[in-house]
Design a protein around this motif. Structure first.
Motif, PDB file in Angstrom:
ATOM      1  N   ALA A  39       0.830  -1.208   0.000  1.00 37.37           N
ATOM      2  CA  ALA A  39       0.000   0.000   0.000  1.00 37.37           C
ATOM      3  C   ALA A  39       0.863   1.257   0.000  1.00 37.37           C
ATOM      4  O   ALA A  39       0.547   2.240  -0.689  1.00 37.37           O
ATOM      5  N   THR A  40       1.953   1.239   0.743  1.00 36.48           N
ATOM      6  CA  THR A  40       2.851   2.398   0.771  1.00 36.48           C
ATOM      7  C   THR A  40       3.457   2.658  -0.601  1.00 36.48           C
ATOM      8  O   THR A  40       3.495   3.804  -1.072  1.00 36.48           O
ATOM      9  N   LEU A  41       3.926   1.594  -1.258  1.00 41.14           N
ATOM     10  CA  LEU A  41       4.507   1.753  -2.602  1.00 41.14           C
ATOM     11  C   LEU A  41       3.468   2.279  -3.593  1.00 41.14           C
ATOM     12  O   LEU A  41       3.756   3.161  -4.421  1.00 41.14           O
ATOM     13  N   PHE A  42       2.251   1.753  -3.515  1.00 38.25           N
ATOM     14  CA  PHE A  42       1.188   2.197  -4.425  1.00 38.25           C
ATOM     15  C   PHE A  42       0.845   3.667  -4.201  1.00 38.25           C
ATOM     16  O   PHE A  42       0.720   4.453  -5.150  1.00 38.25           O
ATOM     17  N   ILE A  43       0.729   4.065  -2.926  1.00 35.35           N
ATOM     18  CA  ILE A  43       0.345   5.443  -2.620  1.00 35.35           C
ATOM     19  C   ILE A  43       1.473   6.414  -2.978  1.00 35.35           C
ATOM     20  O   ILE A  43       1.222   7.528  -3.466  1.00 35.35           O
ATOM     21  N   ILE A  44       2.713   6.008  -2.744  1.00 35.83           N
ATOM     22  CA  ILE A  44       3.836   6.873  -3.124  1.00 35.83           C
ATOM     23  C   ILE A  44       3.873   7.083  -4.631  1.00 35.83           C
ATOM     24  O   ILE A  44       4.129   8.202  -5.117  1.00 35.83           O
ATOM     25  N   SER A  45       3.592   6.014  -5.386  1.00 35.25           N
ATOM     26  CA  SER A  45       3.546   6.177  -6.852  1.00 35.25           C
ATOM     27  C   SER A  45       2.432   7.125  -7.265  1.00 35.25           C
ATOM     28  O   SER A  45       2.598   7.943  -8.189  1.00 35.25           O
ATOM     29  N   ALA A  61     -10.195   3.856  -3.358  1.00 39.17           N
ATOM     30  CA  ALA A  61     -10.857   3.062  -2.325  1.00 39.17           C
ATOM     31  C   ALA A  61     -10.610   1.565  -2.495  1.00 39.17           C
ATOM     32  O   ALA A  61     -10.681   0.814  -1.518  1.00 39.17           O
ATOM     33  N   MET A  62     -10.308   1.135  -3.703  1.00 40.98           N
ATOM     34  CA  MET A  62     -10.160  -0.311  -3.949  1.00 40.98           C
ATOM     35  C   MET A  62      -9.034  -0.936  -3.121  1.00 40.98           C
ATOM     36  O   MET A  62      -9.271  -1.904  -2.384  1.00 40.98           O
ATOM     37  N   PRO A  63      -7.799  -0.433  -3.225  1.00 43.06           N
ATOM     38  CA  PRO A  63      -6.756  -1.047  -2.384  1.00 43.06           C
ATOM     39  C   PRO A  63      -7.001  -0.852  -0.887  1.00 43.06           C
ATOM     40  O   PRO A  63      -6.587  -1.683  -0.072  1.00 43.06           O
ATOM     41  N   LEU A  64      -7.704   0.213  -0.525  1.00 45.48           N
ATOM     42  CA  LEU A  64      -7.970   0.448   0.893  1.00 45.48           C
ATOM     43  C   LEU A  64      -8.969  -0.562   1.441  1.00 45.48           C
ATOM     44  O   LEU A  64      -8.856  -1.008   2.586  1.00 45.48           O
ATOM     45  N   LEU A  65      -9.961  -0.966   0.622  1.00 43.50           N
ATOM     46  CA  LEU A  65     -10.897  -2.008   1.042  1.00 43.50           C
ATOM     47  C   LEU A  65     -10.157  -3.316   1.308  1.00 43.50           C
ATOM     48  O   LEU A  65     -10.425  -4.019   2.290  1.00 43.50           O
TER      49      LEU A  65
END
Length: 330
Positions: free
Chosen positions: A18-24, A95-99
């Motif tokens: 999740a961190t890598l995805f959000i940083i991107s 919201a998808m990865p957060l779910l």
């Protein structure tokens, strides 16, 4: 791999991805000049990094780590606030990865509730701001994702619980096995020390088990053992726990039970077993050894040995072994 270690790895991988995805996402929005989305993504990345750090710090207590709920509530609240205030339809897809992260890290019920609290307002915003067909498509995708991950998490929890039950349960009788006895007894001793409440135990052996095996075979002893286990379950109190040690010996843990109470319980068990008509073997008797935790009892072996010694070679009787700091007497 233990359940705690498995959850530590799962939580770490979830927070890390999740961190890598959000940083991107943050870098992409910064590149195109979407500064509001960049600040949002940067703040969410800080929270996921906090979750990763918290997982590492609490790696020995992942089964009861309340900080995950606080961190994920912050992530969900931040994204929901951005969806409600920013005019950016594409943000809904965040919201998808957060779910998935909600259900991956939190217990199933908490994860579903938190995900629904994010999904319902998001669906309302989509219906108001986008064409109905597009909104329905996105909402259906989010619901499908939530349903699939929830079912997978439920299935995993069910499998993990079944495996745990098999590991601590005797397959013949359905009672807890000897492997689980010391762990539970040590917990009860620690709780008794902390709260000051009395703790008693009973060691129960079937008399003449070898003779029963000679007359009726091993199957006859196992049938008697299983029938006696069912009988003990019907006579012990709620809160007491029953364990099978071998083909002819039981052990009972009785929290909140003083010396006088365990004497009465042991005598009732002895009498009901002696008066019962057992299939195949007819009448059967048991020997019981009882003891109550003393102020010096901090380990399981002392209680188990005293209870066993008190019941040894005492046919058809309930014997109490009293402990004092200076001496041990029957």
């Amino acid at each position: 791999m233990t359940e705690t270690r498995l959850r530590t790895w799962t939580h770490s991988i979830g927070y890390g991805l999740a961190t890598l995805f959000i940083i991107s996402l943050a870098l992409q929005n910064l590149r195109f000049g979407f500064y509001e989305l960049f600040y949002l993504a940067a703040g969410m990345a800080v929270l996921t990094l906090a979750g990763l750090t918290y997982t590492f710090l609490c790696r020995r207590h992942q089964l009861s780590a309340p900080g995950h709920l606080i961190i994920l509530s912050g992530l969900n609240s931040g994204l929901l606030a951005a969806i409600l205030t920013l005019n950016s339809p594409g943000i809904v897809h965040w919201a998808m990865p957060l779910l998935v992260l909600n259900l991956l890290v939190l217990p199933l019920r908490q994860g579903v509730v938190l995900s629904l609290l994010l999904l319902l307002p998001t669906s309302a915003v989509l219906l108001l701001q986008t064409p109905v067909a597009d909104a329905v498509t996105v909402i259906a995708g989010l619901l499908a994702l939530l349903t699939a991950v929830s079912l997978y998490t439920w299935h995993y929890d069910h499998m993990a619980q079944s495996a745990e039950d098999l590991a601590i349960t005797d397959p013949v009788t359905g009672a807890h096995n000897a492997r689980f006895l010391d762990e539970t007894l040590q917990k009860e001793i620690s709780r008794a020390i902390a709260t000051g409440h009395p703790l008693s135990v009973i060691d129960l052996s079937i008399d003449y088990a070898d003779e029963v095996a000679d007359l009726h075979g091993k199957a006859g002893v196992q049938n008697l053992f299983r029938d006696m286990t069912e009988h003990l379950f019907s006579v012990i109190r709620a809160g007491d726990t029953l364990y099978t040690l071998n083909d002819s010996e039981f052990f009972l843990i009785l929290p909140f039970t003083p010396e006088e109470g365990v004497r009465v319980i042991a005598e009732r068990i002895r009498r009901t077993i002696a008066e019962h008509q057992w299939p195949v073997v007819g009448k059967a008797t048991v020997s019981l050894g009882c003891t109550t935790r003393g102020s010096g009892d901090t380990r399981t072996d002392g209680l188990r040995k005293r209870a066993h010694d008190a019941g040894k070679d005492r046919v058809s009787a309930a014997r109490f072994h009293r402990f004092t700091p200076s001496s041990r007497t029957s």
